[in-house]
Design a protein around this motif. Sequence first.
Motif, PDB file in Angstrom:
ATOM      1  N   PRO A 118       0.847  -1.201   0.000  1.00 30.58           N
ATOM      2  CA  PRO A 118       0.000   0.000   0.000  1.00 30.58           C
ATOM      3  C   PRO A 118       0.880   1.249   0.000  1.00 30.58           C
ATOM      4  N   ASN A 119       0.383   2.320  -0.616  1.00 30.09           N
ATOM      5  CA  ASN A 119       1.191   3.545  -0.702  1.00 30.09           C
ATOM      6  C   ASN A 119       0.925   4.517   0.444  1.00 30.09           C
ATOM      7  N   ARG A 120      -0.031   4.161   1.323  1.00 27.00           N
ATOM      8  CA  ARG A 120      -0.348   5.063   2.432  1.00 27.00           C
ATOM      9  C   ARG A 120      -1.223   4.338   3.443  1.00 27.00           C
ATOM     10  N   LEU A 121      -1.370   4.964   4.594  1.00 28.49           N
ATOM     11  CA  LEU A 121      -2.354   4.537   5.577  1.00 28.49           C
ATOM     12  C   LEU A 121      -3.475   5.563   5.588  1.00 28.49           C
ATOM     13  N   ILE A 122      -4.678   5.095   5.737  1.00 25.67           N
ATOM     14  CA  ILE A 122      -5.836   5.990   5.664  1.00 25.67           C
ATOM     15  C   ILE A 122      -6.108   6.675   6.991  1.00 25.67           C
ATOM     16  N   VAL A 123      -5.940   5.951   8.085  1.00 26.29           N
ATOM     17  CA  VAL A 123      -6.278   6.503   9.392  1.00 26.29           C
ATOM     18  C   VAL A 123      -5.487   5.758  10.464  1.00 26.29           C
ATOM     19  N   ALA A 124      -5.262   6.405  11.579  1.00 24.43           N
ATOM     20  CA  ALA A 124      -4.631   5.772  12.739  1.00 24.43           C
ATOM     21  C   ALA A 124      -5.674   5.679  13.852  1.00 24.43           C
ATOM     22  N   PRO A 125      -6.207   4.485  14.133  1.00 25.10           N
ATOM     23  CA  PRO A 125      -7.200   4.354  15.204  1.00 25.10           C
ATOM     24  C   PRO A 125      -6.623   4.827  16.548  1.00 25.10           C
ATOM     25  N   THR A 126      -7.489   5.294  17.407  1.00 23.09           N
ATOM     26  CA  THR A 126      -7.077   5.783  18.717  1.00 23.09           C
ATOM     27  C   THR A 126      -6.686   4.618  19.620  1.00 23.09           C
ATOM     28  N   ASP A 127      -5.708   4.858  20.506  1.00 24.31           N
ATOM     29  CA  ASP A 127      -5.367   3.895  21.551  1.00 24.31           C
ATOM     30  C   ASP A 127      -5.811   4.492  22.880  1.00 24.31           C
ATOM     31  N   LEU A 128      -6.709   3.795  23.583  1.00 24.21           N
ATOM     32  CA  LEU A 128      -7.259   4.305  24.839  1.00 24.21           C
ATOM     33  C   LEU A 128      -6.374   4.014  26.042  1.00 24.21           C
ATOM     34  N   ARG A 129      -5.323   3.235  25.846  1.00 22.33           N
ATOM     35  CA  ARG A 129      -4.452   2.891  26.968  1.00 22.33           C
ATOM     36  C   ARG A 129      -3.571   4.071  27.352  1.00 22.33           C
ATOM     37  N   ALA A 130      -3.176   4.107  28.614  1.00 24.75           N
ATOM     38  CA  ALA A 130      -2.446   5.259  29.155  1.00 24.75           C
ATOM     39  C   ALA A 130      -0.999   5.298  28.662  1.00 24.75           C
ATOM     40  N   VAL A 131      -0.446   6.498  28.636  1.00 28.83           N
ATOM     41  CA  VAL A 131       0.942   6.733  28.232  1.00 28.83           C
ATOM     42  C   VAL A 131       1.774   7.037  29.467  1.00 28.83           C
ATOM     43  N   ASP A 132       2.962   6.441  29.540  1.00 25.23           N
ATOM     44  CA  ASP A 132       3.889   6.707  30.640  1.00 25.23           C
ATOM     45  C   ASP A 132       5.174   7.291  30.062  1.00 25.23           C
ATOM     46  N   PRO A 133       5.407   8.596  30.221  1.00 23.68           N
ATOM     47  CA  PRO A 133       6.615   9.225  29.650  1.00 23.68           C
ATOM     48  C   PRO A 133       7.909   8.604  30.157  1.00 23.68           C
ATOM     49  N   PHE A 134       7.907   8.100  31.401  1.00 21.76           N
ATOM     50  CA  PHE A 134       9.111   7.480  31.943  1.00 21.76           C
ATOM     51  C   PHE A 134       9.494   6.250  31.138  1.00 21.76           C
ATOM     52  N   VAL A 135       8.485   5.434  30.762  1.00 26.95           N
ATOM     53  CA  VAL A 135       8.750   4.247  29.956  1.00 26.95           C
ATOM     54  C   VAL A 135       9.327   4.656  28.598  1.00 26.95           C
ATOM     55  N   ALA A 136       8.807   5.732  28.027  1.00 29.75           N
ATOM     56  CA  ALA A 136       9.331   6.231  26.750  1.00 29.75           C
ATOM     57  C   ALA A 136      10.813   6.590  26.879  1.00 29.75           C
ATOM     58  N   GLU A 137      11.169   7.293  27.954  1.00 27.50           N
ATOM     59  CA  GLU A 137      12.574   7.678  28.165  1.00 27.50           C
ATOM     60  C   GLU A 137      13.463   6.449  28.304  1.00 27.50           C
ATOM     61  N   GLU A 138      12.986   5.459  29.040  1.00 22.75           N
ATOM     62  CA  GLU A 138      13.775   4.248  29.233  1.00 22.75           C
ATOM     63  C   GLU A 138      14.012   3.527  27.906  1.00 22.75           C
ATOM     64  N   ILE A 139      12.969   3.393  27.102  1.00 20.84           N
ATOM     65  CA  ILE A 139      13.098   2.676  25.825  1.00 20.84           C
ATOM     66  C   ILE A 139      14.064   3.405  24.899  1.00 20.84           C
ATOM     67  N   LEU A 140      13.948   4.695  24.830  1.00 20.88           N
ATOM     68  CA  LEU A 140      14.852   5.468  23.966  1.00 20.88           C
ATOM     69  C   LEU A 140      16.289   5.382  24.443  1.00 20.88           C
ATOM     70  N   ALA A 141      16.475   5.108  25.736  1.00 21.07           N
ATOM     71  CA  ALA A 141      17.825   4.958  26.293  1.00 21.07           C
ATOM     72  C   ALA A 141      18.327   3.518  26.189  1.00 21.07           C
ATOM     73  N   GLY A 142      17.512   2.636  25.577  1.00 29.84           N
ATOM     74  CA  GLY A 142      17.942   1.255  25.391  1.00 29.84           C
ATOM     75  C   GLY A 142      17.567   0.321  26.516  1.00 29.84           C
ATOM     76  N   ARG A 143      16.690   0.793  27.423  1.00 33.05           N
ATOM     77  CA  ARG A 143      16.240  -0.064  28.526  1.00 33.05           C
ATOM     78  C   ARG A 143      14.746  -0.322  28.362  1.00 33.05           C
ATOM     79  N   PHE A 144      14.364  -1.587  28.282  1.00 32.26           N
ATOM     80  CA  PHE A 144      12.978  -1.961  28.007  1.00 32.26           C
ATOM     81  C   PHE A 144      12.325  -2.531  29.273  1.00 32.26           C
ATOM     82  N   PRO A 145      11.453  -1.739  29.925  1.00 33.14           N
ATOM     83  CA  PRO A 145      10.755  -2.238  31.120  1.00 33.14           C
ATOM     84  C   PRO A 145       9.453  -2.935  30.741  1.00 33.14           C
ATOM     85  N   LEU A 146       9.526  -4.237  30.520  1.00 36.35           N
ATOM     86  CA  LEU A 146       8.377  -5.002  30.059  1.00 36.35           C
ATOM     87  C   LEU A 146       8.210  -6.259  30.915  1.00 36.35           C
TER      88      LEU A 146
END
Length: 568
Positions: free
Chosen positions: A47-75
């Motif tokens: 496909p040459n594009r995506l039509i829409v991005a459905p919403t994700d209702l789950r919560a976001v944790d900025p700390f987890v984002a920082e850890e992942i970008l630093a190479g640490r995966f808290p899963l």
Amino acid sequence: MRKPAALRLFSGRRRLSYLYVREGWRRVSRRLSIGRVSTLRFTGSTPNRLIVAPTDLRAVDPFVAEEILAGRFPLAGRVLDTEGDSPFEIDLPSREFAARLHSFGWLRHLRAIREDAGYVRLRQIVDDWIATHGRDLGGIAWDPDIIAQRIIAWLSHSPVVLRNAEHGFYRRFLKSLALQVRYLRHIADTVRDGEARLRVRLALAMASVAMPASPSAIRKASRHLDLELDRQILPDGSHCSRSPRAGLELLLDLLPLRQTYVNLGHDVPSRLIPCIDRMYPALRFFRHQGGELALFNGATSVLAHELASVLRYDETAGEPFRSLPHAHYERLAIENTVVIMDTGRPLSVDLSRSAHAGCLSFEMSSGKTRFVVNSGAPKFAGDRFRQMARTTAAHSTVTVNDTSSSRFSQSRFLGPIMTTGVSKVAVARKDEPGRLESVTASHDGYLAAFGLVHERDIGVLNGGRMIRGRDRLSRADGSDPDEGDTATAVARFHIHPAVGIRQNNAREIFLTAPDGEIWLFACQDGELAVEEDIFFADPSGIRASSQLTVTFAVARQPEIQWTFSRAN
């Protein structure tokens, strides 16, 4: 009368033989249906594009984002430091960790990215997956449920993944996504029954509207989703697994899918909205007044904001049902006191894979405090703890000779299905509005092994200030056990870790909530004790707790009576 040992052994072996043959045929049929698995076979136009991005209702944790970008995966309760390597090329700490990593649910946290370097790093992680696992259609990364979760995550968070992306990555991402959708569509009919099978159909329906597709393809995905919703969402709104958490997890994906159909002007699958409307009352049925879900059949801790994010879309607001007649649960509620009781068994062998041996167990809450609970399922733990959590002893009910009312397969070939145990549950309910709500139920899980039927009677009365209970073990005809019966029974009442416990005397124990509310447990029968316990469903992980136990010899005392009464 108890079956002779030889007959019980024969019956058990015959059932196991049937289950082995059945599982073997299922695997052979699946292999024949899938045929040769190769990337080349499932290639096609990109496909040459995506039509829409459905919403994700789950919560976001900025700390987890920082850890992942630093190479640490808290899963999955672990933190993996990749030390600069790709997480997809190193040994992972557990299968649960691998499932979380490859499902990409953690992408939602990356919505907190604010700098271009973060987007570059995210694309590098996704590109690593495409390079290492995107062409080898095997292993845990290509388990159907993992693929479905990954498709939903990639679609929902494509704006973050593709932000400022160069053309080459954009095309690789869409090509991989299309390959996963084609493969999942091909194997969808072979997925084992249960929540995973419904999630597969949900993911394919989402992909049909979020990616370029013909009207016929959209209608076909919609029809398949309708059929699976009809099969798995019971008429009372519960999921066929009988797990309270399954309904919540499915709603977190069904609600965005419904909105995506509406926003794009497509015909909404005919069963989608009615099923969502049915699921809300069932979800509220399992909800204690403090906001937590009851811990039955694989349910574990639920974050308050997760539940709130789903309930805010509830357009069916009203009092929770008193019964779920198809999932087989009962709810007793007067004023601020709530008792929820499991009066059922797995609806099929396949659906028993996550079921617990907790028939006739109950949970009790008053106000915002859960006093009596089941031990729940661990969010992240090894197989040993998961299987411990499924035993009858991990539930607030009666065990006989430290044996579960239903037994689980130890065979890797069969998987963790229930092989023997409860086959019949009888239930009767009596209500006097505002004065008394009671349930009497019995099960035959101990009949084959010990010749005993367990009957439990629970009632809420006195304006919700008292709960009276009775547990009885009898022969199949209702008579008392033989005098020579050596069975010993234990009635367990698992107490939430937040509740304080103080034994007043040999017959009474005080339970104190964090807000100061006090309940008195009393039992004049058997041997009452406070024992150490394990609570599997705490948000922080497995933790120590306490349980009240009443031990009684079945031949001398086939019945015990007990009460919880509010003391302030």
